[in-house]
Scaffold this motif. Structure first.
Motif, PDB file in Angstrom:
ATOM      1  N   LEU A 203       0.827  -1.208   0.000  1.00  0.00           N
ATOM      2  CA  LEU A 203       0.000   0.000   0.000  1.00  0.00           C
ATOM      3  C   LEU A 203       0.857   1.251   0.000  1.00  0.00           C
ATOM      4  CD1 LEU A 203      -2.829  -1.012   2.520  1.00  0.00           C
ATOM      5  CD2 LEU A 203      -3.016  -0.752   0.046  1.00  0.00           C
ATOM      6  N   ARG A 204       1.955   1.222   0.742  1.00  0.00           N
ATOM      7  CA  ARG A 204       2.844   2.392   0.778  1.00  0.00           C
ATOM      8  C   ARG A 204       3.469   2.626  -0.595  1.00  0.00           C
ATOM      9  NH1 ARG A 204       7.082   3.587   5.519  1.00  0.00           N
ATOM     10  NH2 ARG A 204       5.132   4.394   6.371  1.00  0.00           N
ATOM     11  N   LEU A 205       3.903   1.556  -1.261  1.00  0.00           N
ATOM     12  CA  LEU A 205       4.491   1.707  -2.592  1.00  0.00           C
ATOM     13  C   LEU A 205       3.469   2.230  -3.597  1.00  0.00           C
ATOM     14  CD1 LEU A 205       6.663  -1.545  -2.767  1.00  0.00           C
ATOM     15  CD2 LEU A 205       7.480   0.809  -2.500  1.00  0.00           C
ATOM     16  N   LEU A 206       2.237   1.737  -3.504  1.00  0.00           N
ATOM     17  CA  LEU A 206       1.186   2.234  -4.397  1.00  0.00           C
ATOM     18  C   LEU A 206       0.901   3.704  -4.136  1.00  0.00           C
ATOM     19  CD1 LEU A 206      -1.322  -0.778  -4.317  1.00  0.00           C
ATOM     20  CD2 LEU A 206       0.165  -0.093  -6.200  1.00  0.00           C
ATOM     21  N   HIS A 207       0.917   4.089  -2.856  1.00  0.00           N
ATOM     22  CA  HIS A 207       0.684   5.491  -2.509  1.00  0.00           C
ATOM     23  C   HIS A 207       1.801   6.377  -3.054  1.00  0.00           C
ATOM     24  CE1 HIS A 207      -0.699   8.971  -0.378  1.00  0.00           C
ATOM     25  NE2 HIS A 207       0.391   9.037   0.370  1.00  0.00           N
ATOM     26  N   ILE A 208       3.032   5.900  -2.958  1.00  0.00           N
ATOM     27  CA  ILE A 208       4.168   6.663  -3.493  1.00  0.00           C
ATOM     28  C   ILE A 208       4.025   6.841  -5.001  1.00  0.00           C
ATOM     29  CG2 ILE A 208       6.666   6.599  -3.893  1.00  0.00           C
ATOM     30  CD1 ILE A 208       6.944   5.247  -1.162  1.00  0.00           C
ATOM     31  N   GLU A 209       3.566   5.768  -5.678  1.00  0.00           N
ATOM     32  CA  GLU A 209       3.368   5.856  -7.122  1.00  0.00           C
ATOM     33  C   GLU A 209       2.298   6.882  -7.469  1.00  0.00           C
ATOM     34  OE1 GLU A 209       3.805   5.151 -11.142  1.00  0.00           O
ATOM     35  OE2 GLU A 209       5.088   4.568  -9.448  1.00  0.00           O
ATOM     36  N   GLU A 210       1.227   6.928  -6.677  1.00  0.00           N
ATOM     37  CA  GLU A 210       0.182   7.922  -6.909  1.00  0.00           C
ATOM     38  C   GLU A 210       0.705   9.332  -6.684  1.00  0.00           C
ATOM     39  OE1 GLU A 210      -3.007   6.821  -4.346  1.00  0.00           O
ATOM     40  OE2 GLU A 210      -3.761   5.238  -5.679  1.00  0.00           O
ATOM     41  N   LEU A 211       1.549   9.509  -5.661  1.00  0.00           N
ATOM     42  CA  LEU A 211       2.136  10.827  -5.404  1.00  0.00           C
ATOM     43  C   LEU A 211       3.035  11.252  -6.558  1.00  0.00           C
ATOM     44  CD1 LEU A 211       3.030  10.610  -1.587  1.00  0.00           C
ATOM     45  CD2 LEU A 211       1.135  11.843  -2.652  1.00  0.00           C
ATOM     46  N   ARG A 212       3.768  10.300  -7.134  1.00  0.00           N
ATOM     47  CA  ARG A 212       4.621  10.627  -8.277  1.00  0.00           C
ATOM     48  C   ARG A 212       3.790  11.070  -9.474  1.00  0.00           C
ATOM     49  NH1 ARG A 212       8.888   5.506  -7.945  1.00  0.00           N
ATOM     50  NH2 ARG A 212      10.177   6.354  -6.251  1.00  0.00           N
ATOM     51  N   LYS A 217       1.763  15.646 -12.833  1.00  0.00           N
ATOM     52  CA  LYS A 217       0.693  16.510 -13.330  1.00  0.00           C
ATOM     53  C   LYS A 217       0.884  17.951 -12.866  1.00  0.00           C
ATOM     54  CE  LYS A 217      -2.710  12.777 -13.601  1.00  0.00           C
ATOM     55  NZ  LYS A 217      -4.015  12.247 -13.091  1.00  0.00           N
ATOM     56  N   ILE A 218       1.371  18.124 -11.616  1.00  0.00           N
ATOM     57  CA  ILE A 218       1.630  19.478 -11.114  1.00  0.00           C
ATOM     58  C   ILE A 218       2.727  20.133 -11.928  1.00  0.00           C
ATOM     59  CG2 ILE A 218       2.516  20.780  -9.140  1.00  0.00           C
ATOM     60  CD1 ILE A 218       1.115  18.759  -7.325  1.00  0.00           C
ATOM     61  N   ASN A 219       3.786  19.377 -12.227  1.00  0.00           N
ATOM     62  CA  ASN A 219       4.888  19.926 -13.037  1.00  0.00           C
ATOM     63  C   ASN A 219       4.398  20.318 -14.425  1.00  0.00           C
ATOM     64  OD1 ASN A 219       6.620  19.470 -10.894  1.00  0.00           O
ATOM     65  ND2 ASN A 219       7.372  17.522 -11.693  1.00  0.00           N
ATOM     66  N   GLU A 220       3.523  19.487 -15.004  1.00  0.00           N
ATOM     67  CA  GLU A 220       2.984  19.810 -16.322  1.00  0.00           C
ATOM     68  C   GLU A 220       2.151  21.085 -16.273  1.00  0.00           C
ATOM     69  OE1 GLU A 220       0.816  16.342 -17.372  1.00  0.00           O
ATOM     70  OE2 GLU A 220       2.575  15.180 -17.972  1.00  0.00           O
ATOM     71  N   ALA A 221       1.396  21.260 -15.188  1.00  0.00           N
ATOM     72  CA  ALA A 221       0.592  22.481 -15.041  1.00  0.00           C
ATOM     73  C   ALA A 221       1.493  23.706 -14.899  1.00  0.00           C
ATOM     74  CB  ALA A 221      -0.334  22.350 -13.835  1.00  0.00           C
ATOM     75  N   ILE A 222       2.580  23.572 -14.132  1.00  0.00           N
ATOM     76  CA  ILE A 222       3.511  24.692 -13.953  1.00  0.00           C
ATOM     77  C   ILE A 222       4.150  25.076 -15.277  1.00  0.00           C
ATOM     78  CG2 ILE A 222       5.686  25.377 -12.873  1.00  0.00           C
ATOM     79  CD1 ILE A 222       4.900  23.684 -10.462  1.00  0.00           C
ATOM     80  N   VAL A 223       4.552  24.074 -16.046  1.00  0.00           N
ATOM     81  CA  VAL A 223       5.173  24.345 -17.350  1.00  0.00           C
ATOM     82  C   VAL A 223       4.188  25.043 -18.271  1.00  0.00           C
ATOM     83  CG1 VAL A 223       6.104  23.250 -19.426  1.00  0.00           C
ATOM     84  CG2 VAL A 223       6.821  22.451 -17.175  1.00  0.00           C
ATOM     85  N   ALA A 224       2.916  24.614 -18.231  1.00  0.00           N
ATOM     86  CA  ALA A 224       1.906  25.236 -19.086  1.00  0.00           C
ATOM     87  C   ALA A 224       1.682  26.699 -18.711  1.00  0.00           C
ATOM     88  CB  ALA A 224       0.600  24.454 -18.983  1.00  0.00           C
TER      89      ALA A 224
END
Length: 243
Positions: A203-212, A217-224
């Protein structure tokens, strides 16, 4: 309860049909097979047509299995509703030219009138509604609930999340994951059970993957946003130097 579908299939006296009457129920099943479904050859329908026989339930169970019906003989209303839906589909397939030009009942001859939303007249307490929602819930493996509107909402959410065109497209894009050795990742706490510890690590690994994914998506929004504000257009006619 099944009046509308029976009427659409030209069943005799649909308004008086009683699903709880065993004789009426069996006659209806035989009529659907003889007139609409026609899954068996005529010579193979003997056991199903033998309505008074004590072995009729066995013949009916085999019939449902041969049709790959998701319901059994104990789910009487759900199975009949499924058979009626199948019959309607076959009826349309046999008479496409007849039905393709039919206008919706809600359509008015006056072009100025707005179409009526069928959901506005939905009666959540009607047997037809309950049978339909229950049938969908069984097909989609959704747990039953006392409130049929809650079940309908769960069905809608599942269809939107798993069966929408976007969800199907995303699911079809198979991605191979990288094997991960759980023993190389420190959990940070101990539940006292090896199985629970392993589940917590997953569950922790899956959560980390979701955070990544969220960070991406946040980085893509910042670039846009930066692409918009990095090269501003300046109207020098509006500018002044000094006072």
């Amino acid at each position: 309860m099944f009046r509308r579908k029976l009427t659409a299939l030209d069943y005799h006296n649909p308004s008086e049909f009683d699903c709880t009457d065993e004789t009426q129920f069996r006659n209806c099943i035989v009529w659907l097979e003889d007139q609409k479904i026609r899954h068996y050859k005529i010579e193979d329908r003997g056991n199903l047509r033998n309505i008074p026989s004590s072995d009729w339930p066995k013949a009916y169970q085999k019939y449902l299995q041969d049709l790959n019906c998701p319901f059994g003989v104990e789910e009487k209303q759900e199975a009949l509703d499924w058979l009626l839906g199948l019959s309607v589909r076959y009826e349309y397939g046999d008479n496409v030219a007849k039905y393709k030009d039919c206008k919706p009942l809600a359509a008015s001859s006056n072009s100025g009138d707005k179409a009526v939303d069928p959901l506005l007249n939905l009666d959540s307490s009607s047997p037809d509604f309950k049978a339909g929602v229950t049938a969908l819930a069984n097909i989609l493996k959704i747990q039953r609930h006392d409130d049929y509107l809650v079940m309908l909402k769960a069905i809608r959410i599942l269809i939107q999340d798993r069966l929408s065109p976007e969800a199907v497209t995303k699911a079809s894009q198979n991605t191979e994951g990288i094997p991960v050795a759980l023993d190389k990742h420190i959990l940070g706490f101990d539940t006292g059970d090896a199985t629970l510890n392993e589940a917590a690590q997953i569950l922790r690994l899956l959560h980390i993957e979701e955070l990544r994914e969220l960070q991406t998506k946040i980085n893509e929004a910042i670039v846009a946003v930066q692409a918009i504000i990095a090269d501003p257009k300046t109207d020098h006619r509006l500018g002044k130097v000094g006072r």
